[in-house]
Design an enzyme around this catalytic site. Structure first.
Site, PDB file in Angstrom:
ATOM      1  CG  ASP A 197      29.711  -0.877   7.988  1.00  0.00           C
ATOM      2  OD1 ASP A 197      29.480   0.162   8.635  1.00  0.00           O
ATOM      3  OD2 ASP A 197      29.299  -2.006   8.340  1.00  0.00           O
ATOM      4  CB  CYS A 251      23.184  12.885  20.038  1.00  0.00           C
ATOM      5  SG  CYS A 251      23.862  12.399  18.440  1.00  0.00           S
TER       6      CYS A 251
END
Length: 436
Positions: free
Chosen positions: A32, A258
């Site tokens: 990351d 989502c």
């Protein structure tokens, strides 16, 4: 056979995937770009509120099967690399692939021949077909492997999935079989298909759930007009195997990271393809009006009129996250309702077991004691279906409230228990139950 897996992105999907692949016996390197996040994970600190995830991360670190780094170079030598990158909507609702388009060319300069590049991020149809061009390599197979993780159940969903979708062109290629083998310990059925079908399947699944939720919210409104009980109607519907009981609970609207994003992306894709997707567009419109319905219910409960003023009225909110089991505030319908109440002049005190602050909404005072939300409140509003709210001492809450009224937008609470404690209970699509 154990593989060396690279995960790009240590967000919700990436970290869950990394920890679970390590649990399944693979060696995982999670990359990351956020150095502070990597440092936290190296110390075993998991900022994501997800049951079982901190324990899996700790186990992987202890076993030496899970490592974290901010150096992409450490992905050299990996057998498969999963892209778990953010794809937020842009102003038009289309997924923004900026991060992915920045990272993929870097991988093309880094990975050894034969490494499999896997898209786990939710991406538009056609993304897998574009990746070889972005990689500028023809020796790196590309596979679409969309995730179907529910917040609050992500670890269980990963380790016990309903299905594993693997898309390549042509379907069931050697690279697809290699990805499918990673999931063999789960025993889940594998859908081996083409890349476009795999990519569309993710959007189609979430959009269908959104339609189902909007349907039951309209049904709840109809039940209120006819004097029916949406819980009984939904229970009857759910007994039909063709329908099923899931996602038939009305509420303040659907949200999270989502459903809003994926419905928007699918509508944009349909428009771009010249396909009118009216049923999905209507589901989005229905969802947007739910917050106003809740505010009208609160006005009615407090003032006796759906148009009554809430200016200066104290309202207690139970729940802020978009659903129970997570502290995620992204597109939370609870926050949307709170914002509408604040604009109406209400003074808001809120409690959520997983939320300590509400960035950008100063009108909400968040407290760590649920009983404080009732102090001098003209009404309590249940906005998130945390099961622990059922076990509160409702008689104690009634004693603190200025008016013992609960607007239960999740139909979470037992009306008889509330009535016995002195509350008037107002659900969604149900008959109000008055205090005894």
């Amino acid at each position: 056979m154990a593989e060396h897996i690279g995960i790009v992105g240590a967000g919700y999907v990436g970290l869950t995937s990394a920890a679970c692949f390590a649990r399944l016996g693979h060696r995982v390197t999670c990359v990351d770009a956020d150095e502070s996040k990597v440092d936290q994970l190296r110390r075993g600190e998991v900022a994501i509120a997800e049951p079982g995830l901190p324990e899996l991360v700790a186990q992987g670190r202890s076993d030496g099967t899970l490592t974290f780094t901010d150096a992409q170079a450490e992905l050299y030598g990996t057998d498969l690399v999963f892209l778990c990158l953010p794809t937020p909507p842009d102003r038009d609702g289309a997924p923004d692939l900026g991060v992915l388009e920045q990272v993929v060319p870097q991988l093309g300069r880094l990975l050894r021949p034969g490494s499999v590049v896997v898209t786990k991020s939710t991406v538009p149809v056609g993304t897998a077909a574009r990746l070889p061009g972005l990689l500028r390599r023809d020796d790196l197979p590309v596979v679409s492997n969309p995730e179907f993780l529910r917040e609050g159940h992500a670890v269980d969903d990963f380790l016990h999935p309903d299905r594993v979708v693997v898309g390549t062109d042509p379907p069931n290629s050697a690279a697809a079989q290699r990805v499918a083998r990673l999931y063999e310990p789960t025993g889940a059925p594998v859908v081996a298909t083409d890349s476009a079908s795999a990519e569309l399947a993710k959007y189609a699944s979430n959009a269908f759930l959104a339609v189902k939720l909007s349907y039951v919210n309209v049904l709840a409104e109809l039940c209120e007009r006819f004097g029916a009980d949406v819980r009984e109607v939904a229970r009857t519907m759910g007994m039909d195997a063709r329908i099923g009981p899931e996602f038939l609970a009305p509420g303040p609207g659907w949200g999270g990271s989502c459903l809003p994003k994926d419905t928007s992306a699918l509508l944009h894709a349909a428009e771009s393809a010249g396909v009118e997707f009216g049923i999905l567009r209507d589901a989005v419109r229905v969802n947007a009006r739910q917050r106003a319905r809740v505010v009208r219910a609160v006005r009615q409960a407090v003032t006796g009129s759906a148009a009554g003023s809430l200016a200066g009225t104290r309202i207690g909110l139970l729940g802020l996250a978009f659903k129970a089991g997570t502290g995620d505030l992204r597109d939370s319908p609870a926050l949307a309702v709170a914002a509408e109440l604040a604009r109406a002049g209400a003074e808001l005190t809120a409690h959520d077991p997983a939320v300590g602050t509400v960035p950008g909404l100063d009108a909400v005072q968040v407290v760590d004691d649920p009983y404080l939300v009732a102090k001098d409140a003209a009404a309590l509003v249940v906005l998130t279906e945390w099961p622990e709210f059922r076990d509160l001492d409702w008689a104690r809450l009634a004693a603190s409230a200025a008016q013992a009224v609960v607007v239960d937008t999740r139909n979470l609470l037992d009306p008889d228990t509330l009535a016995g404690a002195g509350f008037t209970h107002i659900g969604v699509g149900t008959h109000p139950r008055r205090q005894s």
